[in-house]
Write an enzyme that holds these catalytic residues in place. Sequence first.
Site, PDB file in Angstrom:
ATOM      1  N   GLU A  45       0.869  -1.166   0.000  1.00  0.00           N
ATOM      2  CA  GLU A  45       0.000   0.000   0.000  1.00  0.00           C
ATOM      3  C   GLU A  45       0.911   1.223   0.000  1.00  0.00           C
ATOM      4  O   GLU A  45       1.796   1.324   0.850  1.00  0.00           O
ATOM      5  CB  GLU A  45      -0.883   0.002   1.256  1.00  0.00           C
ATOM      6  CG  GLU A  45      -1.850   1.165   1.223  1.00  0.00           C
ATOM      7  CD  GLU A  45      -2.747   1.265   2.454  1.00  0.00           C
ATOM      8  OE1 GLU A  45      -2.747   0.339   3.285  1.00  0.00           O
ATOM      9  OE2 GLU A  45      -3.425   2.299   2.559  1.00  0.00           O
ATOM     10  N   ARG A 270       5.157 -12.879   9.626  1.00  0.00           N
ATOM     11  CA  ARG A 270       5.865 -11.660   9.261  1.00  0.00           C
ATOM     12  C   ARG A 270       7.185 -11.579  10.014  1.00  0.00           C
ATOM     13  O   ARG A 270       7.377 -12.241  11.030  1.00  0.00           O
ATOM     14  CB  ARG A 270       5.003 -10.434   9.529  1.00  0.00           C
ATOM     15  CG  ARG A 270       4.737 -10.152  10.989  1.00  0.00           C
ATOM     16  CD  ARG A 270       3.595  -9.167  11.175  1.00  0.00           C
ATOM     17  NE  ARG A 270       3.903  -7.837  10.705  1.00  0.00           N
ATOM     18  CZ  ARG A 270       3.220  -7.206   9.736  1.00  0.00           C
ATOM     19  NH1 ARG A 270       2.233  -7.782   9.129  1.00  0.00           N
ATOM     20  NH2 ARG A 270       3.542  -5.996   9.379  1.00  0.00           N
ATOM     21  N   LYS A 280       4.211   0.556   9.933  1.00  0.00           N
ATOM     22  CA  LYS A 280       4.297   1.801   9.160  1.00  0.00           C
ATOM     23  C   LYS A 280       3.790   2.979   9.963  1.00  0.00           C
ATOM     24  O   LYS A 280       4.337   4.071   9.879  1.00  0.00           O
ATOM     25  CB  LYS A 280       3.457   1.668   7.889  1.00  0.00           C
ATOM     26  CG  LYS A 280       4.250   1.124   6.724  1.00  0.00           C
ATOM     27  CD  LYS A 280       3.452   1.343   5.459  1.00  0.00           C
ATOM     28  CE  LYS A 280       3.437   0.081   4.639  1.00  0.00           C
ATOM     29  NZ  LYS A 280       2.415   0.089   3.611  1.00  0.00           N
TER      30      LYS A 280
HETATM   31  P1  ATP Z   1       1.217  -2.041   8.290  1.00  0.00           P
HETATM   32  O1  ATP Z   1       2.598  -1.775   8.817  1.00  0.00           O
HETATM   33  O2  ATP Z   1       0.352  -0.850   8.402  1.00  0.00           O
HETATM   34  O3  ATP Z   1       0.623  -3.316   8.810  1.00  0.00           O
HETATM   35  P2  ATP Z   1       1.991  -3.386   5.947  1.00  0.00           P
HETATM   36  O4  ATP Z   1       3.382  -3.449   6.412  1.00  0.00           O
HETATM   37  O5  ATP Z   1       1.128  -4.596   5.940  1.00  0.00           O
HETATM   38  O6  ATP Z   1       1.286  -2.239   6.729  1.00  0.00           O
HETATM   39  P3  ATP Z   1       1.673  -3.290   3.089  1.00  0.00           P
HETATM   40  O7  ATP Z   1       2.081  -2.226   2.164  1.00  0.00           O
HETATM   41  O8  ATP Z   1       0.257  -3.731   3.057  1.00  0.00           O
HETATM   42  O9  ATP Z   1       2.027  -2.750   4.505  1.00  0.00           O
HETATM   43  O10 ATP Z   1       2.609  -4.541   2.892  1.00  0.00           O
HETATM   44  C1  ATP Z   1       2.908  -5.070   1.613  1.00  0.00           C
HETATM   45  C2  ATP Z   1       3.255  -6.525   1.726  1.00  0.00           C
HETATM   46  O11 ATP Z   1       4.376  -6.711   2.582  1.00  0.00           O
HETATM   47  C3  ATP Z   1       2.113  -7.309   2.323  1.00  0.00           C
HETATM   48  O12 ATP Z   1       1.939  -8.485   1.548  1.00  0.00           O
HETATM   49  C4  ATP Z   1       2.554  -7.613   3.706  1.00  0.00           C
HETATM   50  O13 ATP Z   1       2.020  -8.828   4.132  1.00  0.00           O
HETATM   51  C5  ATP Z   1       4.076  -7.664   3.568  1.00  0.00           C
HETATM   52  N1  ATP Z   1       4.701  -7.304   4.830  1.00  0.00           N
HETATM   53  C6  ATP Z   1       4.517  -6.181   5.533  1.00  0.00           C
HETATM   54  N2  ATP Z   1       5.219  -6.207   6.671  1.00  0.00           N
HETATM   55  C7  ATP Z   1       5.894  -7.378   6.696  1.00  0.00           C
HETATM   56  C8  ATP Z   1       6.786  -8.002   7.620  1.00  0.00           C
HETATM   57  N3  ATP Z   1       7.133  -7.422   8.752  1.00  0.00           N
HETATM   58  N4  ATP Z   1       7.275  -9.225   7.294  1.00  0.00           N
HETATM   59  C9  ATP Z   1       6.923  -9.805   6.150  1.00  0.00           C
HETATM   60  N5  ATP Z   1       6.086  -9.291   5.249  1.00  0.00           N
HETATM   61  C10 ATP Z   1       5.559  -8.083   5.508  1.00  0.00           C
END
Ligand code: ATP
Length: 569
Positions: A45, A270, A280
């Site tokens: 996003e 994650r 974020k």
């Molecule tokens: P927020 O921090 O608000 O939860 P987000 O990190 O999920 O947001 P996105 O832009 O939706 O932000 O993430 C893009 C992709 O990266 C998604 O498929 C998400 O699952 C993956 N992702 C985000 N954070 C992690 C993490 N810590 N480890 C592995 N994958 C991640």
Amino acid sequence: MNTEINKENVLPETIEPRDFIRAIIDADIKSGRYESRVHTRFPPEPNGYLHIGHAKSICLNFGIAQEYNGLCNLRFDDTNPSKEDIEYVNSIKEDVKWLGFDWGDREFYASDYFDQLYEYAVQLIKKGKAYVCDLSPEEIREYRGTLTTPGRESPYRNRSVEENLNLFERMKKGEFPEGSKTLRARIDMSSGNINMRDPVIYRILYAEHHRTGNKWCIYPMYDFAHCFSDSIERITHSICTLEFEDHRPLYDWFLNELNVYHPQQIEFARLNLSHTVLSKRKLIQLVSEGFVKGWDDPRMPTISGLRRRGYTPEAIRNFCNRIGVAKRDSTVEIGLLEHCIREDLNKRAPRAMAVLNPLKVVIENYKEGLTEELEAINNPEDMSMGTRKVPFSRSIYIEKEDFMENPPKQFYRLAPGREVRLRYAYFIKCIDVIKDETGEIKELRCIYDPSTRGGDAPDGRKVKATLHWVSAEHSIEAEVRLYNSLFTKEDPDDVEEGKTFLDYINPESLIILNSCRVEPSLSIVKPGDIYQFERQGYFCADPDSIEGKPVFNRTVTLKDTWAKIKKKL
Ligand code: ATP
Ligand code: MG
């Protein structure tokens, strides 16, 4: 990059899958599901910069596509215009490219599908599977129930198809104020899975979108947009993080109800990293409230911060491969990330001498005005990197901490009357200590042994320490920024009562040293150039460098705690 790329799209039976996701894909290829294709996507996003957790997802999605000779799309999940921005879109593209991945011509946006998504919503209404609801956001929350109590049905749940079609169209036309109506899926208010209790699929939002402008005032919710975007792009394996496990029934419900192409959602744990935050929302707060200098502050766990700090794409990819993927949440020690960058830079970073806290040394028996060019090895790990000349003269600087007037037993470096080696140069012996009125040491007086040129004594006598140094006259001034972890707490998300993660910011996360002295070969550096400063660590030239005064970020020290931990295990 992974060297075992399988060009034939067929996995030999003998290769063990590396993890459960690859095991699922192997089985799907074998059974001919999805015509044995592999097509993944990375769906950020655009509401912030990418961080090391995203790198895990990028390496997984793009890595799998490479290994199976498949494809990976870059798709911006841009369904919330109030938080999204083109600046983020651009930074995300830059970071994915920098990590070494290529989405070809497959740069997609969920917003490109808004017409199609609207059509899908209309079809759901026509099937009696969606309705316009007039409950306020608070009421919807209240009606939804909890994990232990069932939800209550909305009084608007049984509107006729005609009425719903009419209201939904008028929502789209902008006839209703924000928050006054939503479109909801008609599923099951008593479901044990709260996600299935008539989730909202469209909301009214009068916000300008960075791509669609003011064309829309209703925007689809994530769960609705995501499954159909995957479907439209004919993704085979939709890999996401564990928090979406409970959303999978909804993902499947939408696609089944409309009987469209149906990817497989697979969840993995994650990445959590010690001593930092990866949400974020929290990263935005660090930037907007000035706790760091920007998204690319070298203390940030963002890709751009790591890049400025001196991390290489190779080290980050290697880290992501090592941590692997699992089904259970865990926290990775930041020491492992540091270990990966050391391992990479040890091979590639040229050595240089830099004195961070200079102490002047005058070599009394060295001829005044004489300069010798001494040969220094650029990288003992890689002799093909050659040698360079380092100037030596009567006045040099050594590190303040390499001298002690009254050394304890374990201190082997320079002390009054003691002899040490200067790297690539000579043995010197301290004969006098000069102090100022306050008693602070200003200067050391030494003598050198001309027969030890290059660093060895012909009579075989030994010294216990080798110091780095620079020539006072020839060296140039540099600024060095030392970084320590941004948080003092291993898990800054786990806060004590009445505190927030900001209460655990390390006041010593950045230490600026303004009058360091570096060897003259570093007078011309480009931002991003990385060196090992002998005995100090790895340092990366910062974009703030100006001609004649380079600025270096310490990427990482030489002390590898992770390697030690490994040995103990
Ligand atoms: P927020 O921090 O608000 O939860 P987000 O990190 O999920 O947001 P996105 O832009 O939706 O932000 O993430 C893009 C992709 O990266 C998604 O498929 C998400 O699952 C993956 N992702 C985000 N954070 C992690 C993490 N810590 N480890 C592995 N994958 C991640
Ligand atoms: Mg997300």
